[in-house]
Design a protein around this motif. Structure first.
Motif, short mmCIF file in Angstrom:
data_model
loop_
_atom_site.label_atom_id
_atom_site.label_comp_id
_atom_site.label_asym_id
_atom_site.label_seq_id
_atom_site.Cartn_x
_atom_site.Cartn_y
_atom_site.Cartn_z
N ARG A 177 -9.83 9.34 0.44
CA ARG A 177 -10.27 8.50 -0.22
C ARG A 177 -11.68 8.42 -0.36
O ARG A 177 -12.25 7.78 -1.41
CB ARG A 177 -10.31 7.27 0.68
CG ARG A 177 -8.94 6.54 0.61
CD ARG A 177 -8.87 5.48 1.64
NE ARG A 177 -7.27 4.77 1.51
CZ ARG A 177 -7.03 3.76 1.13
NH1 ARG A 177 -7.95 2.92 0.73
NH2 ARG A 177 -5.78 3.28 1.21
N ALA A 227 -8.14 8.09 -9.96
CA ALA A 227 -6.83 8.12 -9.97
C ALA A 227 -6.08 9.54 -9.56
O ALA A 227 -4.89 9.60 -9.28
CB ALA A 227 -6.58 7.71 -11.56
N LYS A 249 -0.55 10.32 -12.21
CA LYS A 249 0.10 11.20 -11.07
C LYS A 249 1.72 10.95 -11.28
O LYS A 249 2.02 11.27 -10.07
CB LYS A 249 -0.56 10.93 -9.74
CG LYS A 249 -1.89 11.54 -9.42
CD LYS A 249 -2.24 11.49 -8.01
CE LYS A 249 -1.83 12.66 -7.43
NZ LYS A 249 -2.45 12.79 -6.05
N SER A 272 3.44 2.51 -9.88
CA SER A 272 2.09 2.15 -10.37
C SER A 272 2.24 0.77 -11.47
O SER A 272 3.36 0.79 -12.01
CB SER A 272 1.37 3.25 -11.46
OG SER A 272 0.85 4.32 -10.59
N GLU A 278 0.96 -1.32 0.06
CA GLU A 278 -0.12 0.06 -0.03
C GLU A 278 0.94 1.30 -0.04
O GLU A 278 0.45 2.17 -0.92
CB GLU A 278 -0.90 0.08 1.09
CG GLU A 278 -1.95 1.19 0.94
CD GLU A 278 -2.74 1.07 2.50
OE1 GLU A 278 -3.61 2.13 2.56
OE2 GLU A 278 -2.73 0.32 3.33
N LYS A 320 -7.02 11.54 -7.60
CA LYS A 320 -6.92 11.93 -6.05
C LYS A 320 -6.36 10.88 -5.43
O LYS A 320 -6.33 10.72 -4.21
CB LYS A 320 -8.57 11.86 -5.85
CG LYS A 320 -9.12 13.20 -6.29
CD LYS A 320 -10.62 13.18 -5.75
CE LYS A 320 -11.36 14.39 -6.32
NZ LYS A 320 -11.81 15.29 -5.20
N ARG A 321 -5.58 9.92 -5.98
CA ARG A 321 -4.97 8.85 -5.52
C ARG A 321 -3.54 9.41 -4.49
O ARG A 321 -3.16 10.46 -4.72
CB ARG A 321 -4.00 7.84 -6.53
CG ARG A 321 -3.51 6.65 -6.00
CD ARG A 321 -3.15 5.78 -6.82
NE ARG A 321 -1.60 6.45 -7.38
CZ ARG A 321 -0.83 5.64 -8.21
NH1 ARG A 321 -1.19 4.44 -8.28
NH2 ARG A 321 0.15 6.14 -8.48
N THR A 374 2.49 2.36 -3.29
CA THR A 374 1.66 2.79 -4.36
C THR A 374 1.81 4.20 -4.57
O THR A 374 1.41 4.93 -5.44
CB THR A 374 0.09 2.48 -4.16
OG1 THR A 374 -0.41 3.14 -3.03
CG2 THR A 374 -0.20 1.19 -4.17
N ARG A 375 2.54 5.01 -3.40
CA ARG A 375 2.55 6.42 -3.57
C ARG A 375 3.62 6.84 -4.48
O ARG A 375 3.56 7.86 -5.19
CB ARG A 375 3.07 7.01 -2.10
CG ARG A 375 2.07 6.95 -0.87
CD ARG A 375 2.65 7.77 0.10
NE ARG A 375 3.90 7.47 0.55
CZ ARG A 375 4.17 6.66 1.77
NH1 ARG A 375 3.23 6.31 2.41
NH2 ARG A 375 5.48 6.45 2.01
#
Length: 256
Positions: free
Chosen positions: A117, A110, A169, A87, A80, A112-113, A83-84
């Protein structure tokens, strides 16, 4: 001077650990990925390609070695948290998108990833012109289906959407896991061309697994061959440009 962005040092991944059936999938693998690299990855079935991506992505723990991003040890960082900066686009077009949400809603999600949330309709209208411009770069009619539920798209359109969502992003690392393999040849080549354009325009750092020798030769600045859990061939620049399919076939015989 090349700047390393991702490093794998002596990475080992075993299955059936400490049993008579133990198999080593990644065998003290070393890989340095430089900022802006577009690396195509070839290897026969069982060579360790997907395991390599799973190790980089954090959804598979490595047994030995270290993985670093910009000299920071991320070996034990959760999937998790990765994922910052990372991708991934999978082979299956159904993965990576929400089927009941429209194309525009998926893109907003996507965008706002990494932020709150909670997805609200507010702000979607203001984004539509930008989303239309973005999706038009795929050259497959996706820009005319912004209000269509994603589950109603063709496989090629859905995979193109997954790719756009993964790159919206601008990740530090983009993993393309045979992302055109489930598509027909024409759609596959169309998406591959659009992929290449976006990677080059955005100067993304990308690793792409492929079974297509011609794609491995045509795209990217660097090509690696994985065999028995190790990188046995790593070529770039003029040397890569001089490569032929016949030369690649000499490395292994069971790639399609």
């Amino acid at each position: 001077m090349s700047n390393p962005i991702l490093k794998l040092d002596n990475v080992v991944v075993n299955v059936n650990q400490n049993t008579p059936e133990q198999i080593t999938i990644l065998n003290h693998l070393n890989l340095t990925v430089n900022d802006g690299d577009f690396i195509t990855i070839l290897g026969s079935n069982g060579a360790g390609k997907s395991t390599l991506f799973n190790a980089i992505g954090g959804n598979l723990k490595i047994d030995e070695g270290q993985i670093s991003l910009r000299d920071k040890n991320i070996t034990h960082l959760s999937e998790e948290n990765r994922t910052r900066f990372l991708s991934r686009v999978f082979q299956d077009p159904k993965l990576g998108t929400a089927p009941r949400m429209t194309v525009a809603e998926n893109l907003l999600l996507a965008k706002k990833r990494g932020e709150s949330r909670h997805l609200t309709p507010r702000g979607l209208k203001q984004q539509m012109a930008g989303f239309a411009k973005l999706t038009s770069t795929m050259n497959n009619g996706l820009d005319e289906r912004l209000n269509t539920p994603t589950g109603n798209l063709s496989g090629g359109q859905r995979q193109a959407l997954s790719f756009l969502m993964a790159t919206l992003k601008r990740p530090d690392i983009l993993l393309l896991d045979e992302h055109t393999a489930a598509l027909d040849p024409k759609t596959s080549q169309q998406l591959m061309a659009a992929t290449n354009d976006r990677i080059n325009t955005e100067k993304l750092t990308c690793l792409m697994i492929t079974h297509h020798l011609e794609d491995a030769l045509k795209y990217g600045n660097r090509l690696i061959v994985l065999q028995d859990g190790q990188i046995t061939y790593d070529v770039s620049g003029a040397e890569k440009e001089a490569l032929t399919q016949e030369k690649l076939y000499s490395f292994f015989s069971d790639i399609e």
